[in-house]
Design a protein around this motif. Structure first.
Motif, mmCIF file in Angstrom:
data_model
loop_
_atom_site.group_PDB
_atom_site.id
_atom_site.type_symbol
_atom_site.label_atom_id
_atom_site.label_comp_id
_atom_site.label_asym_id
_atom_site.label_seq_id
_atom_site.Cartn_x
_atom_site.Cartn_y
_atom_site.Cartn_z
ATOM 1 N N ASN A 168 0.788 -1.231 0.000
ATOM 2 C CA ASN A 168 0.000 0.000 0.000
ATOM 3 C C ASN A 168 0.820 1.282 0.000
ATOM 4 O O ASN A 168 0.262 2.343 -0.214
ATOM 5 C CB ASN A 168 -0.972 -0.032 1.180
ATOM 6 C CG ASN A 168 -1.869 -1.252 1.129
ATOM 7 O OD1 ASN A 168 -2.633 -1.422 0.177
ATOM 8 N ND2 ASN A 168 -1.731 -2.139 2.110
ATOM 9 N N THR A 209 2.594 1.500 -4.336
ATOM 10 C CA THR A 209 1.829 2.632 -4.851
ATOM 11 C C THR A 209 2.719 3.624 -5.584
ATOM 12 O O THR A 209 2.296 4.256 -6.558
ATOM 13 C CB THR A 209 1.117 3.345 -3.677
ATOM 14 O OG1 THR A 209 0.368 2.387 -2.933
ATOM 15 C CG2 THR A 209 0.192 4.443 -4.181
ATOM 16 N N ASN A 232 2.053 10.025 -0.500
ATOM 17 C CA ASN A 232 1.010 9.040 -0.760
ATOM 18 C C ASN A 232 -0.218 9.314 0.084
ATOM 19 O O ASN A 232 -0.526 8.585 1.031
ATOM 20 C CB ASN A 232 1.558 7.635 -0.495
ATOM 21 C CG ASN A 232 2.664 7.257 -1.460
ATOM 22 O OD1 ASN A 232 2.397 6.895 -2.594
ATOM 23 N ND2 ASN A 232 3.917 7.373 -1.025
ATOM 24 N N TYR A 245 -5.738 0.703 -3.845
ATOM 25 C CA TYR A 245 -5.140 2.032 -3.677
ATOM 26 C C TYR A 245 -3.832 2.135 -4.446
ATOM 27 O O TYR A 245 -3.530 3.169 -5.050
ATOM 28 C CB TYR A 245 -4.923 2.285 -2.186
ATOM 29 C CG TYR A 245 -4.083 3.498 -1.886
ATOM 30 C CD1 TYR A 245 -4.570 4.781 -2.115
ATOM 31 C CD2 TYR A 245 -2.784 3.361 -1.382
ATOM 32 C CE1 TYR A 245 -3.798 5.901 -1.849
ATOM 33 C CE2 TYR A 245 -2.006 4.474 -1.105
ATOM 34 C CZ TYR A 245 -2.518 5.743 -1.352
ATOM 35 O OH TYR A 245 -1.738 6.841 -1.102
ATOM 36 N N HIS A 246 -3.077 1.050 -4.484
ATOM 37 C CA HIS A 246 -1.763 1.160 -5.139
ATOM 38 C C HIS A 246 -1.881 1.366 -6.648
ATOM 39 O O HIS A 246 -0.907 1.721 -7.291
ATOM 40 C CB HIS A 246 -0.865 -0.049 -4.806
ATOM 41 C CG HIS A 246 -1.369 -1.368 -5.325
ATOM 42 N ND1 HIS A 246 -1.469 -1.674 -6.654
ATOM 43 C CD2 HIS A 246 -1.800 -2.464 -4.645
ATOM 44 C CE1 HIS A 246 -1.948 -2.914 -6.784
ATOM 45 N NE2 HIS A 246 -2.153 -3.419 -5.580
#
Lengths: 612, 612
Positions: B323, B327, B340, B594-595
């Protein structure tokens, strides 16, 4: 505000002078005068401006009080800076002399023109109160030097920190000198065209050099820079009849206030670059809400009110006065908040009255800062507070804008005098009594501002009871000396619910009482447990406890401490512990005015209170 | 991860070299070697470290792939930096040569020792993969110079940015050179005693110079600094048998993870000073979560796992891998996130593949940054990913920590070989098949990590079905070549609810799928309207849509735009418009990992989704 002004007069002005003396910021002028410049100059490159802001405060305050000591202090400072002025009018203690960098080599960060702007504002204060004197002479020569250097056809440049525009516009108006007005216009128009060189890690929006002023949609970048620029642009728009520019500035104000402004009126969501955030980015804990940005916001709103008569500008001024500007100075006028966050999670360290605060954090008021823009800015603002209470329009309309006890002696456009005595303990109560002392024997339009929050206000006048919705309550008739009007504003505490797009305070409410934003401070929580564990019962309206309120809270069962894990749990939402214990009887806790927080030792604090 | 490693090998390594060549950061070494230093040196004072981090990545990657081109590149870079080394071992292109400031005059911000630390880590990578060579020689001479300058009884100083400690500790271990270990210990012990001079606007906690390492309660200040220091301190504690120090570092990790860490594993809540926030200060929008801090967090957790065997450290590593680290690089390995954030309110501007990004904002991946620590840090981390998959303990226990397809050839303490083939498409599914290829004919303890989120995991082995709660699922017996074990981890999507003390995401839920944090991206919202207007129905669990999930949402009626007023309304909480429209049928919207966000053009995004 009278007490605050009194403290300003008796404590803050001398406090500021003492600190600048102690830190050598005053002596910097002597070193220039004596040809003794060189390495090791104390203070940031913009420290001259603090001296000028103090001088402005002294000038306004002398105008208000007539105190000869204040006048003497100002004259002494004037003599001291006058000695440091170069023959051609240039005046700066950081650049341009032996052992220093040359003039105007670092317009991005050098703040030379910024300093000049504050010098000119100090001179305007003198002009508006006493008349031309040595300070005005110094300012005029400095302004002339700026015009020669940066005037039409000369060097096409701007200063990284807007302020020269304000000083020139104000001085141009005060002296009826169109060259200064034109120079202010030039600086405003040049901005947003990339004239400033790139600075590592800063974007052009930091300097408002990303978009021309009239093309911008919203305020952005460094908050004080953005607001000073906006204030100056209003002056320029008004003085040059530039209605398009004025309309743009109104739109920018609206966009900024509706999506980038705190409940307190505070502006600037980010510590990073002291800047505005994006729309809806309004974290309570990291709210920067610099005191100077609040002051600058008042400058913008005041100018927009004068230009348009729109009540919303006066509304925001009141909100900002009570909740930003009143919050900064402590009761003794010798310590100040720089940042004004709406939540404090850990008790602040007590500050020493004898030490410069290195960081502009918000946990405790400090006597002075490494970058110490706020104390002198508070001083010059408090010194003029009474000037914002009422206006007389070109059409003769008299608007009562801010309510405080005092005498208003107004001259109408036809030369007639209107004398009013205002008596009130507002905002403790909402009752404002206005007695007519002198009045012309022709009709006058008298307008009472009804704040936007004041649903149910009532005006009693001439035997009538008039329901007064927010906006202006107008009385247009011939007044008789001795008569009495009474306004009742409903200051009872009320919940305020944030727009759901303000993510940072979702599920929370705040409580306001009249114009005053309240807060819950740990000092009032003897037996109620930690502030973090409380949640307000939103079905029970707050009750009055002047100057604050009581709300009903429950303790949220604290979940097992996450301990070794992360603070995120794999439980269905709504079924977590916070929702339980609803059958326990609620507990009443006291809220106090936000502007009075952190006066009882280190504490934690919240303006927005969780309901879940 | 194999594909990511492949992209790293084929794209990222050359990408980094090309940018540093283009910007002159490589040529800085030539200028020193040629005696051509002077004004106008390109790059920040720490740019040498980027070269070293690339060299470390090349060394690890050559160890993994054996690609001769990678080796050639590394040898060429080694020759280039070797030429720039002074006779006494000092190596830096910003300080210490003609037209430059002297050595070690600015330990606070100069980053000289920081750069050396990265050089030493590069040499360790070479030692661990190929063995001693010219790079190791250069590193050893540099380390010796540092020990002479700052060793016992010499100059009692530290570097403003921890990293030298890591390099010395690792090199000391790799070369069995106690002088380096001792020097690392000295640097760690000296910290927190105010040896760094005050820097305007920065507090000593920024540098972790506020409290001695062993006395600290939690990580604070600049996140990467804090984490590099912590990682080095674990090395020192282990190598010197300092159990008190190790226990303190474990406590600091626990406090940091339980109150200062994002759902993604990201650390560092503040753009301001790139720092940790206070407890519970975890805003999603302004989450800094620097990629390098995620990498540094893995370094700390890895060391703590190796020192203690505690599974929670491996859990956090997985979370951070999927994550934060996954990402940062885009699919082509030529653009990176620096920050991030967990929420993006406005679509990011597309970045140019040809331009240096001046700010570490989080809206779009960029090819390179003005301060460009993250790309080379990602490169060196991806080059070693496989090394984190399994460990062999001193007691012979074999722990499977991270699940990915591949061959594990392990040597047990008694010299016996254990060969395992892992086959899985984890985390797409939770099925992990382990085939025994070679095994000793004596019992082996084989441990499967069951992640903390994996409630209901099942291990199938030897005809049995074993319920495996989070922690380690142990199989202790003699294994036979050819046999098959199968782990089933429940990766079905689930809601995660934040602790109520995380004010910034109150009333929100997130969705995770196995180790992967999901997000809602505007690209998936064709007809559902603006992201800001949606609220999740928390009573309807998310459904699987590998690699993401579906959740049921409703549109929140947007209140009248606040327009001229502030975004706070005098309405009873709970009765605002957001609560209405509950009778409308919910709408299913897709969440994605999310990544993988921001790969489909500019978009807005949220990890935490409002429920109200």
């Amino acid at each position: 505000w009278a007490a605050r002004q009194q403290t300003n007069t008796t404590a803050t002005l001398a406090h500021c002078e003492r600190w600048m003396d102690r830190l050598g910021w005053l002596a910097n002028f002597d070193r220039v005068a004596d040809g003794a410049t060189g390495p090791g100059r104390p203070g940031w490159q913009f420290s001259d401006s603090e001296v000028y802001k103090l001088m402005e405060a002294l000038a306004w305050d002398y105008g208000r009080t007539g105190d000869p000591g204040t006048d003497r202090t100002l004259r002494a400072l004037t003599a001291r800076i006058a000695r440091a002025q170069d023959d051609d009018g240039y005046l700066n203690t950081y650049f341009g002399h032996a052992g220093q960098r040359g003039r105007y080599v670092d317009l991005e960060m050098g703040h030379e023109l910024y300093c000049v702007g504050h010098l000119l504002q100090a001179a305007v204060a003198r002009l508006r109160t006493t008349g031309a004197d040595a300070l005005v002479d110094v300012a005029r020569r400095t302004a002339d030097q700026v015009c020669r250097e940066f005037g039409p056809g000369r060097r096409e440049a701007i200063c990284g920190h807007p302020e020269i525009e304000l000083g020139l516009a104000e001085l141009g108006r005060a002296l009826a000198e169109p060259r200064y007005t034109e120079q202010a216009r030039l600086f405003v128009e040049r901005r947003g065209r990339g004239l400033l060189r790139p600075i590592p890690l800063l974007s052009p929006s930091y300097f408002q050099d990303d978009v021309p002023v009239r093309d911008a949609a919203v305020l952005r970048g460094h908050a004080v820079r953005a607001l000073y620029l906006s204030a100056a642009a209003v002056d320029v728009a008004v003085d040059t009849g530039d209605d398009d520019l004025l309309a743009s500035l109104e739109r920018q104000w609206t966009a900024t206030v509706s999506r980038r402004t705190y409940l307190t009126g505070g502006m600037g969501s980010r510590h990073q670059d002291e800047g505005f955030g994006e729309d809806w980015e309004l974290p309570p804990d990291r709210a920067y809400c610099e005191t100077c940005a609040g002051i600058a916001s008042v400058m913008v709103s005041w100018r927009l009110f004068l230009a348009t008569g729109d009540v919303r500008y006066a509304d925001l001024m009141e909100r900002t006065f009570y909740n930003v500007i009143a919050t900064s100075p402590g009761p003794d006028g010798r310590a100040f908040f720089y940042a004004n966050p709406l939540q404090q999670r850990t008790p602040g360290e007590p500050t020493s009255p004898d030490a410069v605060n290195l960081r502009a954090e918000g946990a405790a008021r400090a006597p002075w800062f490494d970058v110490s823009c706020c104390p002198t800015n508070v001083a010059r603002t408090l010194a003029t507070w009474q000037t914002y209470t009422a206006t007389v329009g070109d059409d003769g309309a008299v608007s009562l804008l801010q309510y405080a006890s005092g005498s208003l002696r107004l001259t109408l456009p036809d030369g007639a005098a209107l004398g009013l005595e205002v008596e009130t303990d507002y905002p403790a109560s909402g009752r404002v009594v206005v007695r007519v002392v002198t009045a012309p024997d022709s009709p006058v339009l008298l307008r009472f501002r009804i704040p936007s929050w004041a649903t149910g206000a009532v005006l009693h006048e001439d035997g009538r009871r008039i329901e007064a919705p927010p906006g202006f309550a107008d009385v247009h008739r011939t007044f008789a000396a001795g008569e009495r009007l009474e306004l009742d504003l409903p200051v009872a505490p009320r919940f305020s619910t944030p727009d759901r797009r303000i993510d940072a305070v979702r599920g929370c409410v705040a409580v306001e009482r009249g114009p005053v934003v309240l807060c819950l401070e740990s000092a009032d929580l003897d037996d109620a447990g930690p502030l973090d564990d409380l949640r307000v019962d939103p079905t029970r309206p707050p009750t009055d406890a002047e100057p604050g309120a009581f709300v009903q809270v429950r303790r949220a069962d604290r979940p097992e401490d996450a301990g070794e894990g992360l603070p995120y749990r794999d439980v269905p939402p709504g079924l977590d512990a916070a929702s339980s214990a609803d059958d326990a009887p609620p507990l009443a806790v006291r809220l106090v005015p936000y502007h009075s927080w952190a006066q009882r030792g280190p504490s934690t604090m919240r303006v927005f209170l969780p309901t879940t």
